[in-house]
Scaffold this motif. Structure first.
Motif, short mmCIF file in Angstrom:
data_model
loop_
_atom_site.label_atom_id
_atom_site.label_comp_id
_atom_site.label_asym_id
_atom_site.label_seq_id
_atom_site.Cartn_x
_atom_site.Cartn_y
_atom_site.Cartn_z
N ASP A 1 123.75 70.49 70.73
CA ASP A 1 122.40 70.11 71.12
C ASP A 1 122.11 68.51 70.57
OD1 ASP A 1 119.52 69.62 71.12
OD2 ASP A 1 118.98 71.73 71.06
N PRO A 2 121.83 67.87 71.40
CA PRO A 2 121.72 66.34 70.95
C PRO A 2 120.27 66.12 70.09
CG PRO A 2 121.07 66.55 73.26
CD PRO A 2 121.37 67.79 72.79
N ASN A 3 119.17 66.89 70.07
CA ASN A 3 118.10 66.92 69.35
C ASN A 3 118.16 67.58 68.01
OD1 ASN A 3 117.53 66.53 72.46
ND2 ASN A 3 115.42 65.87 71.31
N THR A 4 118.59 68.85 68.27
CA THR A 4 118.40 70.08 67.00
C THR A 4 120.04 70.51 66.80
OG1 THR A 4 118.02 71.80 68.41
CG2 THR A 4 116.21 70.70 67.22
N PRO A 5 120.65 69.70 65.73
CA PRO A 5 122.26 70.15 65.62
C PRO A 5 122.56 71.64 65.75
CG PRO A 5 121.56 67.98 64.19
CD PRO A 5 120.14 68.80 64.92
N GLY A 6 123.43 71.85 66.23
CA GLY A 6 123.90 73.31 66.16
C GLY A 6 124.05 74.03 64.71
N MET A 7 124.45 73.07 63.83
CA MET A 7 124.46 73.58 62.47
C MET A 7 123.30 74.13 61.79
SD MET A 7 124.70 70.20 60.11
CE MET A 7 125.44 68.88 61.28
N HIS A 8 122.34 73.78 62.32
CA HIS A 8 120.71 74.34 61.85
C HIS A 8 120.60 75.64 62.40
CE1 HIS A 8 120.61 70.49 59.66
NE2 HIS A 8 120.41 69.89 60.83
N GLY A 9 121.13 76.15 63.41
CA GLY A 9 120.98 77.49 64.29
C GLY A 9 120.60 78.70 62.93
N PRO A 10 122.00 78.70 62.51
CA PRO A 10 122.16 79.97 61.61
C PRO A 10 121.14 79.85 60.36
CG PRO A 10 124.15 79.01 62.08
CD PRO A 10 123.35 78.13 62.65
N THR A 11 120.91 78.54 59.90
CA THR A 11 120.10 78.40 58.94
C THR A 11 118.76 78.67 59.34
OG1 THR A 11 121.43 76.28 58.09
CG2 THR A 11 119.14 76.69 57.19
N THR A 12 118.04 78.15 60.30
CA THR A 12 116.78 78.50 60.85
C THR A 12 116.56 80.04 60.98
OG1 THR A 12 116.66 76.62 61.99
CG2 THR A 12 115.04 78.16 62.66
N ALA A 13 117.64 80.78 61.49
CA ALA A 13 117.58 82.12 61.76
C ALA A 13 117.45 83.08 60.35
CB ALA A 13 118.78 82.78 62.61
N ALA A 14 118.29 82.52 59.27
CA ALA A 14 117.90 83.00 58.31
C ALA A 14 116.83 82.83 57.47
CB ALA A 14 119.35 82.45 57.29
N ALA A 15 116.28 81.47 57.70
CA ALA A 15 114.83 81.33 57.01
C ALA A 15 113.87 82.14 57.58
CB ALA A 15 114.88 79.80 56.80
N THR A 16 113.87 82.29 58.67
CA THR A 16 112.81 83.04 59.45
C THR A 16 113.14 84.48 59.66
OG1 THR A 16 113.67 82.62 61.49
CG2 THR A 16 112.15 81.02 60.80
N GLY A 17 114.20 85.00 59.22
CA GLY A 17 114.47 86.35 59.68
C GLY A 17 114.75 86.68 61.06
N GLY A 18 115.07 85.75 61.67
CA GLY A 18 115.13 85.93 63.16
C GLY A 18 116.60 85.99 63.62
N THR A 19 116.71 86.38 64.93
CA THR A 19 118.08 86.56 65.43
C THR A 19 118.60 85.45 66.24
OG1 THR A 19 117.46 88.98 65.69
CG2 THR A 19 119.36 88.10 66.93
N LEU A 20 119.80 85.03 65.90
CA LEU A 20 120.28 83.78 66.52
C LEU A 20 121.02 84.26 67.77
CD1 LEU A 20 121.22 80.70 66.36
CD2 LEU A 20 122.89 81.34 64.95
N VAL A 21 120.98 83.47 69.01
CA VAL A 21 121.60 83.50 70.00
C VAL A 21 122.05 82.13 70.42
CG1 VAL A 21 121.52 83.73 72.59
CG2 VAL A 21 120.11 85.23 71.33
N ARG A 22 123.63 82.02 70.07
CA ARG A 22 124.42 80.84 70.36
C ARG A 22 124.34 80.44 71.62
NH1 ARG A 22 129.44 80.69 67.36
NH2 ARG A 22 129.52 78.44 68.08
#
Length: 203
Positions: free
Chosen positions: A134-155
């Motif tokens: 993703d050119p706006n929100t780097p892929g490396m932040h997906g797992p971090t965001t999911a972990a911080a919010t208690g959410g489920t990540l769909v890559r």
């Protein structure tokens, strides 16, 4: 440089890639008498694009976001040089835009300390959609965001930024199921549909 800027801006919209590729090919190989200029190509893409144009409300929101999160400190003595060298140094349009927003329009400095994200107890945990490039929100932040919010990540494979209701049926199915049930399967890794280039427009 003009074609590079269009490629950068359209990297998240695979449905425009074929049109851009054919124009660049015609420019390089001389397969048409006159290939569309970058400005003309931009207008063609805007006319044919199913993606909504930026509204005044969206522009206000993005300006606030840039001022707070993605721009250098206000009054930086290097701002002008950074803007002047952004294209030649290979910076993306997003980065140059952030610099312009901060140096020309922001009335306050960016936030010095990012807010701490705390997961809240919710009946349905957040659904996080994240493409690898993703050119706006780097892929490396997906797992971090999911972990911080208690959410489920769909890559999602690819470079798309906005996924829902943009032609990816697999993503749409996941989102609609989540809205109906609050549930998301774990470990999903979806693809991004890529259009076939088809025959040359001038053939």
């Amino acid at each position: 440089m003009g074609y590079f800027q269009i490629l950068d801006a359209q990297s998240r919209h695979p449905d425009t890639w074929s049109e851009i590729a054919w124009v660049i090919s015609a420019k390089i190989h001389g397969t048409v008498a006159r290939a569309a200029s970058p400005a003309e190509l931009f207008e063609l893409i805007e006319e044919d694009s199913p993606h909504p144009l930026l509204s005044s409300d969206m522009n206000t929101y993005l300006t606030i976001l840039n001022c707070n999160e993605t721009a250098p400190p206000a009054g930086s003595p290097f701002a002008e040089q950074m803007l002047g060298s952004s294209d030649s140094a290979g910076s993306t349009t997003e980065e140059a835009w952030a610099l312009e927003e901060q140096t020309e329009y922001c009335l306050y400095p960016p936030s010095a300390v990012p807010p701490k994200i705390q997961p809240n107890e919710m009946e349905a945990q957040p659904l996080i959609l994240q493409s690898d490039h993703d050119p706006n929100t780097p892929g490396m932040h997906g797992p971090t965001t999911a972990a911080a919010t208690g959410g489920t990540l769909v890559r999602i494979k690819g470079t798309v930024h906005c996924h829902f209701d943009t032609g990816n049926d697999a993503v749409d199915a996941v989102v609609l199921n989540y809205l109906r049930t609050g549930e998301v399967p774990e470990g999903l890794y979806l693809d991004t549909p890529r259009p076939s280039p088809g025959p040359a427009p001038w053939a």
